[in-house]
Scaffold this motif. Structure first.
Motif, PDB file in Angstrom:
ATOM      1  N   ARG A  37      30.540 -27.312   2.160  1.00  0.00           N
ATOM      2  CA  ARG A  37      29.615 -27.599   3.501  1.00  0.00           C
ATOM      3  C   ARG A  37      29.373 -29.141   3.463  1.00  0.00           C
ATOM      4  O   ARG A  37      29.755 -30.098   2.647  1.00  0.00           O
ATOM      5  N   THR A  38      29.088 -29.508   4.658  1.00  0.00           N
ATOM      6  CA  THR A  38      28.484 -30.732   5.018  1.00  0.00           C
ATOM      7  C   THR A  38      27.307 -30.493   5.821  1.00  0.00           C
ATOM      8  O   THR A  38      26.822 -29.509   6.217  1.00  0.00           O
ATOM      9  N   THR A  39      26.709 -31.487   6.215  1.00  0.00           N
ATOM     10  CA  THR A  39      25.390 -31.449   6.917  1.00  0.00           C
ATOM     11  C   THR A  39      25.631 -32.094   8.372  1.00  0.00           C
ATOM     12  O   THR A  39      26.546 -32.706   8.705  1.00  0.00           O
ATOM     13  N   ILE A  40      24.905 -31.796   9.328  1.00  0.00           N
ATOM     14  CA  ILE A  40      25.011 -32.175  10.708  1.00  0.00           C
ATOM     15  C   ILE A  40      25.150 -33.877  10.412  1.00  0.00           C
ATOM     16  O   ILE A  40      25.679 -34.170  11.458  1.00  0.00           O
ATOM     17  N   SER A  41      23.975 -34.373  10.101  1.00  0.00           N
ATOM     18  CA  SER A  41      23.908 -35.694   9.890  1.00  0.00           C
ATOM     19  C   SER A  41      25.211 -36.323   9.200  1.00  0.00           C
ATOM     20  O   SER A  41      25.531 -37.527   9.989  1.00  0.00           O
ATOM     21  N   GLU A  42      25.668 -35.753   8.307  1.00  0.00           N
ATOM     22  CA  GLU A  42      26.859 -36.326   7.920  1.00  0.00           C
ATOM     23  C   GLU A  42      27.983 -36.437   8.966  1.00  0.00           C
ATOM     24  O   GLU A  42      29.087 -37.187   8.661  1.00  0.00           O
ATOM     25  N   MET A  43      28.156 -35.244   9.417  1.00  0.00           N
ATOM     26  CA  MET A  43      29.326 -35.060  10.469  1.00  0.00           C
ATOM     27  C   MET A  43      29.248 -36.119  11.480  1.00  0.00           C
ATOM     28  O   MET A  43      29.954 -36.776  11.878  1.00  0.00           O
ATOM     29  N   GLY A  44      27.895 -36.358  11.867  1.00  0.00           N
ATOM     30  CA  GLY A  44      27.906 -37.584  13.051  1.00  0.00           C
ATOM     31  C   GLY A  44      28.342 -36.854  14.607  1.00  0.00           C
ATOM     32  O   GLY A  44      28.590 -35.969  14.729  1.00  0.00           O
ATOM     33  N   PRO A  45      27.744 -37.766  15.456  1.00  0.00           N
ATOM     34  CA  PRO A  45      27.603 -37.265  16.830  1.00  0.00           C
ATOM     35  C   PRO A  45      29.284 -37.223  17.231  1.00  0.00           C
ATOM     36  O   PRO A  45      29.559 -36.472  18.355  1.00  0.00           O
ATOM     37  N   LEU A  46      29.997 -38.267  17.059  1.00  0.00           N
ATOM     38  CA  LEU A  46      31.329 -38.339  17.616  1.00  0.00           C
ATOM     39  C   LEU A  46      32.295 -37.123  17.087  1.00  0.00           C
ATOM     40  O   LEU A  46      32.816 -36.495  17.970  1.00  0.00           O
ATOM     41  N   LEU A  47      32.176 -36.991  15.916  1.00  0.00           N
ATOM     42  CA  LEU A  47      33.030 -35.690  15.626  1.00  0.00           C
ATOM     43  C   LEU A  47      32.630 -34.337  15.949  1.00  0.00           C
ATOM     44  O   LEU A  47      33.244 -33.678  16.396  1.00  0.00           O
ATOM     45  N   LEU A  48      31.258 -34.056  15.761  1.00  0.00           N
ATOM     46  CA  LEU A  48      30.525 -33.052  16.482  1.00  0.00           C
ATOM     47  C   LEU A  48      30.766 -32.802  18.118  1.00  0.00           C
ATOM     48  O   LEU A  48      30.854 -31.636  18.519  1.00  0.00           O
ATOM     49  N   SER A  49      30.811 -34.105  18.715  1.00  0.00           N
ATOM     50  CA  SER A  49      31.005 -33.906  20.304  1.00  0.00           C
ATOM     51  C   SER A  49      32.502 -33.451  20.333  1.00  0.00           C
ATOM     52  O   SER A  49      32.680 -32.418  21.237  1.00  0.00           O
ATOM     53  N   ARG A  50      33.517 -33.806  19.638  1.00  0.00           N
ATOM     54  CA  ARG A  50      34.845 -33.324  19.760  1.00  0.00           C
ATOM     55  C   ARG A  50      34.747 -31.890  19.254  1.00  0.00           C
ATOM     56  O   ARG A  50      35.702 -31.160  19.938  1.00  0.00           O
ATOM     57  N   LEU A  51      34.082 -31.751  18.119  1.00  0.00           N
ATOM     58  CA  LEU A  51      34.063 -30.011  17.579  1.00  0.00           C
ATOM     59  C   LEU A  51      33.569 -29.317  18.731  1.00  0.00           C
ATOM     60  O   LEU A  51      34.138 -28.150  19.239  1.00  0.00           O
ATOM     61  N   LEU A  52      32.613 -29.500  19.538  1.00  0.00           N
ATOM     62  CA  LEU A  52      32.108 -28.850  20.557  1.00  0.00           C
ATOM     63  C   LEU A  52      32.607 -28.793  21.862  1.00  0.00           C
ATOM     64  O   LEU A  52      32.305 -28.352  22.979  1.00  0.00           O
ATOM     65  N   ASN A  53      33.800 -29.698  22.004  1.00  0.00           N
ATOM     66  CA  ASN A  53      34.508 -30.073  23.303  1.00  0.00           C
ATOM     67  C   ASN A  53      33.640 -30.739  24.429  1.00  0.00           C
ATOM     68  O   ASN A  53      33.854 -30.016  25.623  1.00  0.00           O
ATOM     69  N   LEU A  54      32.799 -31.423  23.965  1.00  0.00           N
ATOM     70  CA  LEU A  54      31.903 -31.758  25.280  1.00  0.00           C
ATOM     71  C   LEU A  54      32.368 -33.139  26.040  1.00  0.00           C
ATOM     72  O   LEU A  54      33.377 -33.740  25.535  1.00  0.00           O
ATOM     73  N   ASN A  55      31.926 -33.098  27.305  1.00  0.00           N
ATOM     74  CA  ASN A  55      32.243 -34.261  28.260  1.00  0.00           C
ATOM     75  C   ASN A  55      31.647 -35.593  27.761  1.00  0.00           C
ATOM     76  O   ASN A  55      30.832 -35.359  27.080  1.00  0.00           O
ATOM     77  N   GLU A  56      31.916 -36.422  28.723  1.00  0.00           N
ATOM     78  CA  GLU A  56      31.214 -37.494  28.400  1.00  0.00           C
ATOM     79  C   GLU A  56      29.658 -37.661  28.359  1.00  0.00           C
ATOM     80  O   GLU A  56      29.099 -38.268  27.473  1.00  0.00           O
ATOM     81  N   THR A  57      29.143 -37.074  29.321  1.00  0.00           N
ATOM     82  CA  THR A  57      27.687 -36.991  29.652  1.00  0.00           C
ATOM     83  C   THR A  57      27.083 -36.272  28.518  1.00  0.00           C
ATOM     84  O   THR A  57      26.015 -36.575  27.831  1.00  0.00           O
ATOM     85  N   GLN A  58      27.865 -34.978  28.230  1.00  0.00           N
ATOM     86  CA  GLN A  58      27.103 -34.139  27.268  1.00  0.00           C
ATOM     87  C   GLN A  58      27.203 -34.762  25.839  1.00  0.00           C
ATOM     88  O   GLN A  58      26.155 -34.893  25.081  1.00  0.00           O
ATOM     89  N   ALA A  59      28.293 -35.636  25.563  1.00  0.00           N
ATOM     90  CA  ALA A  59      28.442 -36.459  24.111  1.00  0.00           C
ATOM     91  C   ALA A  59      27.416 -37.551  24.217  1.00  0.00           C
ATOM     92  O   ALA A  59      26.817 -37.555  23.053  1.00  0.00           O
ATOM     93  N   GLY A  60      26.928 -38.231  25.255  1.00  0.00           N
ATOM     94  CA  GLY A  60      26.055 -38.976  25.344  1.00  0.00           C
ATOM     95  C   GLY A  60      24.731 -38.643  24.909  1.00  0.00           C
ATOM     96  O   GLY A  60      23.838 -39.144  24.411  1.00  0.00           O
TER      97      GLY A  60
END
Length: 412
Positions: A37-60
């Motif tokens: 396991r890892t935590t959401i905080s440890e994963m961070g927004p950049l990797l999580l945005s890639r995991l969720l396949n977010l566009n630039e606005t959603q990643a922001g």
């Protein structure tokens, strides 16, 4: 086994015998190894945005939610924490607009839908505590031998984006956590990323840039990284150029794309005037490879045609009873198997919501009483006072600003 015996005789190996090696099994889903396991905080927004396949606005918007959580001391440990944090940001968008910028309700909704899709892939089991302690990957046995850590990926490979993001997170955590050791003769840990093309498929330029940076610098942390893929063209040139050791097995050139791949493979090696790499790579037999390793001064050696020594370890699939015995006999058995759910953003924000509801109810009750029996009073209601005090206390309970590393995860 017959092929191994043939190879042993061909290479004239002396005292060849099968040998058990210390091994430790991991599995995100806890079915064929220790839960990883890892935590959401440890994963961070950049990797999580890639995991969720977010566009630039959603990643922001996701990055904004992480920033607000960090500033308010709200821990994001699992998916329910993140969902609650996004809901909180959307409900209070007006308050955050001046300091953090606009929050699009449509983007928050899109992220929430992607989180639900992620849950359906089993990602809920990846996020939580206890999170993986990287020191558990660096254990040694009673003879001083390092452990071979195997991540069971039979089920994980059905969600290739989840698989790739998990591996990138582990690499970034090693980079952020391990101390600088210079350029050691022998690495402390070696990583093998199978199906490496999944790490780079559809990755945004910002992420590719940071992967390249980590691959270039992680050697100084005593970590070796090997990308395993069928085609060298699967790796970006910027990453491929950072890799000093190369082992290339046979390639077949049946199509124009295959021919380009053969040419690309040949061009990645240091030229050997006595070897036609583009021809030889299509003629290699089972157990043969073209190899080029770094020399003592750090320059790549000339490509050579070589035999690969047969493995001394077990060949074939490990039966489930034997696997379970190995897992239960591990020194860490019982630690990761016991899931922990401590107070974090979900609990704190829920408590705030209940207190605000109680405050609103108290106001309404006081208003009704004043309407029935009007009396001038500036005294703040007891419940209202208590609620505001409690909310302030909850907001500053954790307090410390969270520091994030190169890929957006927590940094020590």
């Amino acid at each position: 086994h017959a092929k191994v015996a043939e190879r042993v005789g061909l290479l004239r190996l002396e005292s060849f015998a099968y040998q058990a090696m210390p091994v430790q099994f991991w599995d995100v889903f806890g079915e064929r190894g220790h839960p990883m396991r890892t935590t959401i905080s440890e994963m961070g927004p950049l990797l999580l945005s890639r995991l969720l396949n977010l566009n630039e606005t959603q990643a922001g918007v996701l990055t904004l939610a992480f920033r607000i959580a960090d500033d308010e001391g709200l821990l994001l440990l699992d998916l329910k924490d993140l969902r609650q944090m996004l809901l909180h940001v959307a409900e209070n968008a007006g308050e955050y607009r001046t300091e953090y910028g606009n929050v699009s309700a449509a983007s928050v909704g899109a992220i929430q839908r992607r989180l639900l899709e992620l849950e359906e892939q089993g990602a809920e089991e990846l996020f939580g505590e206890p999170a993986l302690n990287l020191e558990d990957l660096l254990q040694t046995d009673s003879q001083g031998r390092g452990l071979i850590n195997v991540l069971a990926a039979q089920r994980l490979m059905r969600a290739p984006r989840l698989y790739a993001t998990l591996l990138l997170w582990m690499l970034s955590e090693l980079f952020e956590t391990l101390p600088e050791v210079g350029d050691p003769d022998k690495p402390r840990l070696v990583f093998f990323f199978d199906e490496a093309h999944l790490l780079f498929d559809e990755a945004p330029p910002a992420l590719l840039e940071k992967i390249e940076l980590v691959v270039r610098l992680i050697r100084s942390k005593g970590v070796g990284v090997y990308f395993v893929t069928q085609n060298p063209m699967d790796l970006p040139d910027s990453v491929l150029g950072q890799l000093g050791n190369r082992v290339q097995h046979a390639m077949r050139a049946f199509t124009p794309r295959d021919q380009r791949a053969v040419k690309a493979a040949a061009e990645t090696f240091r030229v050997n005037p006595e070897l036609d790499v583009a021809r030889v790579v299509t003629e290699l037999n089972v157990g043969e490879a073209l190899v080029s390793f770094l020399e003592r001064k750090g320059a790549p050696g000339m490509v050579q045609r070589a035999w690969v020594l047969p493995p001394r370890s077990r060949l074939g699939t490990l039966e489930l009873p034997a696997l379970e015995r190995l897992v239960r006999g591990s020194l860490i058995f019982g630690h990761y198997e016991r899931e922990v759910d401590r107070e974090s953003a979900f609990e704190i924000l829920n408590a705030r919501r209940k207190l605000l509801a109680a405050e609103q109810e108290a106001r309404e009750k006081e208003r009704v009483e004043q309407t029935a029996k009007p009396r001038a009073s500036n005294r703040q209601g007891l419940v209202e006072s208590f609620a505001k005090s409690a909310i302030r206390s909850i907001g500053s309970a954790i307090g410390r600003r969270i520091v994030r590393g190169i890929l957006g995860g927590l940094s020590c």
